[in-house]
Design a protein around this motif. Structure first.
Motif, mmCIF file in Angstrom:
data_model
loop_
_atom_site.group_PDB
_atom_site.id
_atom_site.type_symbol
_atom_site.label_atom_id
_atom_site.label_comp_id
_atom_site.label_asym_id
_atom_site.label_seq_id
_atom_site.Cartn_x
_atom_site.Cartn_y
_atom_site.Cartn_z
ATOM 1 N N GLU A 137 93.185 31.033 -52.692
ATOM 2 C CA GLU A 137 93.579 29.448 -52.693
ATOM 3 C C GLU A 137 95.088 29.714 -53.743
ATOM 4 N N ILE A 155 97.911 31.181 -52.203
ATOM 5 C CA ILE A 155 98.418 30.033 -51.167
ATOM 6 C C ILE A 155 99.323 29.092 -52.050
ATOM 7 N N SER A 156 98.839 28.611 -52.983
ATOM 8 C CA SER A 156 99.527 27.590 -53.999
ATOM 9 C C SER A 156 100.958 28.231 -54.319
ATOM 10 N N LYS A 209 107.084 28.153 -48.620
ATOM 11 C CA LYS A 209 107.410 28.048 -47.083
ATOM 12 C C LYS A 209 107.015 29.717 -46.563
ATOM 13 N N LEU A 252 100.053 32.383 -43.455
ATOM 14 C CA LEU A 252 99.103 33.282 -43.820
ATOM 15 C C LEU A 252 98.645 33.906 -42.488
ATOM 16 N N PHE A 262 98.656 30.721 -40.128
ATOM 17 C CA PHE A 262 98.522 29.301 -40.710
ATOM 18 C C PHE A 262 100.001 28.966 -41.312
ATOM 19 N N ILE A 287 102.364 27.668 -44.060
ATOM 20 C CA ILE A 287 102.177 27.032 -45.660
ATOM 21 C C ILE A 287 103.243 26.524 -46.042
ATOM 22 N N GLU A 288 103.132 25.027 -46.372
ATOM 23 C CA GLU A 288 104.410 24.376 -46.929
ATOM 24 C C GLU A 288 104.067 23.916 -48.350
ATOM 25 N N GLY A 335 102.663 24.954 -51.134
ATOM 26 C CA GLY A 335 101.563 25.405 -51.648
ATOM 27 C C GLY A 335 100.118 24.982 -50.721
ATOM 28 N N GLU A 336 100.430 24.515 -49.741
ATOM 29 C CA GLU A 336 99.097 23.928 -48.860
ATOM 30 C C GLU A 336 99.122 24.401 -47.476
ATOM 31 N N ILE A 337 98.322 24.685 -46.832
ATOM 32 C CA ILE A 337 98.098 25.102 -45.434
ATOM 33 C C ILE A 337 98.276 23.814 -44.518
ATOM 34 N N LYS A 338 99.353 23.872 -43.907
ATOM 35 C CA LYS A 338 99.720 22.796 -42.818
ATOM 36 C C LYS A 338 98.755 22.573 -41.652
#
Length: 441
Positions: A341, A344-345, A349, A352, A378, A380-381, A383-386
């Motif tokens: 996590e 990812i943060s 842009k 994963l 997935f 990622i934008e 810091g979050e999975i969109k």
């Protein structure tokens, strides 16, 4: 007289000047899973014999497969009959002095023996665990082995290596597009690893059901151990003396001590890790194995050698023979500081990537490659999975991948399947600025 010793004596009596005989006794069961049911169970008992023979600097390598070792005499006579027709090997070097095999211990699990005869309950456990998530079905396999390897050489080496292994992978499916895959391996029967594998694959499948297209371009990529493990296969191959000599390596212009990767990256060949099924105390030339870094904090540390490639490099074998090409035994990546996590943060842009296949090289010396992403991806934008996205192709240079590693997770996974040839312990990694292209069928 034991088979390997008898065959060695026969080879020397017939006039071969140097010889190694390898006998592999194997009992193995592979259970295939289709549509969430055990579908095919295959069971093998085999005895395979490998021969490495030298006459007048001409090298012969042969294999006799099956339970009847009497075929080796016919093979020896065949090889002897063509000995004069071949030229001396450019890679010839005398066999090395034998070493004392390293005692590893704890490589045999009797629990695996219990399930080799009937592994169906293990398959049912995997299926049941995967279906704790809302998936439609799974496919995959579980492979159990118990092997004994005997080696004798004309240099006086005698050694026996025994181990059990468990290898498994599954692919889970959910909805029209959702899919996820994971694998695991061990020298022991590890139900916890099988359950973890099933859960990870199933969660990826469920989370990737609704996908959108994205434009190819430059992205930060988080590569799972499945993807990174596949790339490590090629990286470790390129770190062998044989691949450098044959022009199949991006390290052809490098020498130990050169910086080739991010300082955050360390890759180790560890043949003494009792949990991984590549572990062994001696190589195929009877040389003791050792733990060694291939790349250490970004620095190329070791070129892998057998006696022949070592002679060409004017150095010593590293205990990684391979009668033709040196190879690693177990690949282990040192962990990083992140949880997934947190990794990812760190991405503004990016993508994963759960899995890949069809890795192909356009130029080995430059490390130019492409590989097709597979299963869950997935976007990622900030810091979050969109959202889940559809397939893309990674198209870059392995050197860029190594140099642009910017983070690794603390948690690592033991993985092996047909796209990961060596038992590998790897984390998720974050690679900055990777080129991607459109996936076309």
């Amino acid at each position: 007289m034991e088979i390997h010793k008898r065959i060695l004596k026969e080879a020397l009596d017939k006039g071969f000047q140097e010889a190694i005989v390898r006998v592999l006794e194997s009992e193995r069961t592979m259970t295939k899973i289709a549509n969430s049911e055990p579908s095919v169970v295959q069971h093998w008992r085999s005895l395979d014999i490998g021969l490495y023979l030298v006459k007048d600097k001409r090298i012969f390598i042969a294999e006799v497969r099956g339970l009847d070792p009497s075929g080796t005499e016919y093979t020896l006579n065949q090889l002897l009959s063509i000995a004069g027709k071949l030229r001396e090997s450019e890679l010839y070097a005398p066999l090395p002095e034998p070493g004392k095999p390293v005692e590893i211990g704890n490589l045999v699990d009797t629990n695996i023996d219990k399930y080799i005869e009937d592994p169906s309950s293990l398959a049912e456990e995997i299926i049941s665990t995967a279906h704790e998530e809302r998936i439609d079905y799974i496919a995959g396999m579980i492979d159990l082995k118990h092997e004994k390897e005997y080696i004798a050489s004309s240099k006086g080496f005698e050694g026996m290596h025994e181990y059990t292994s468990m290898e498994s992978y599954i692919r889970a499916f959910a909805g029209e597009e959702g899919s996820g895959q994971w694998s695991t391996c061990s020298t022991k029967l590890r139900r916890d690893k099988l359950a973890e594998m099933a859960r990870i694959a199933a969660r990826y499948a469920v989370d990737s059901k609704s996908r959108v297209d994205i434009e190819p371009g430059i992205y930060d990529l988080i590569l799972s151990p499945m993807v990174f493990g596949n790339l490590l296969d090629y990286i470790s191959y390129m770190a062998s003396g044989f691949s450098i000599l044959t022009g199949m390596s991006m390290f052809i212009k490098n020498k130990p001590g050169d910086k080739v990767a991010s300082e955050k990256f360390t890759l180790i060949d560890n043949p003494h890790e009792p949990e991984l099924p590549g572990s062994r105390g001696f190589d195929l030339e009877g040389v003791s194995t050792t733990r060694k870094p291939i790349i250490e904090k970004g620095i190329l540390a070791t070129i892998l050698h057998n006696s022949k490639t070592a002679a060409k490099f004017n150095t010593a074998t590293t205990g990684n023979a391979g009668w033709i090409s040196p190879e690693p035994w177990n690949l282990i990546v040192e962990p990083g500081d992140y949880r997934l996590e947190e990794l990812i943060s760190e991405v503004k842009k990016g993508i994963l990537i759960n899995n890949n296949w069809y890795t192909r090289f356009q130029n080995y010396v430059e490390g130019e490659f492409s590989t097709i992403t597979r299963d869950a991806l997935f976007l990622i934008e900030n810091g979050e999975i969109k959202t889940a996205v559809r397939k893309i192709r990674i198209a870059d240079k392995l050197g860029n991948i190594l140099r642009n590693i910017d983070g690794l997770t603390r948690e690592r996974y033991d993985v092996k399947w047909w796209e990961i040839g060596y038992p590998t312990r790897a984390p998720y990694i974050l690679v900055r600025g990777v080129n991607t292209s459109k996936h076309t069928i």
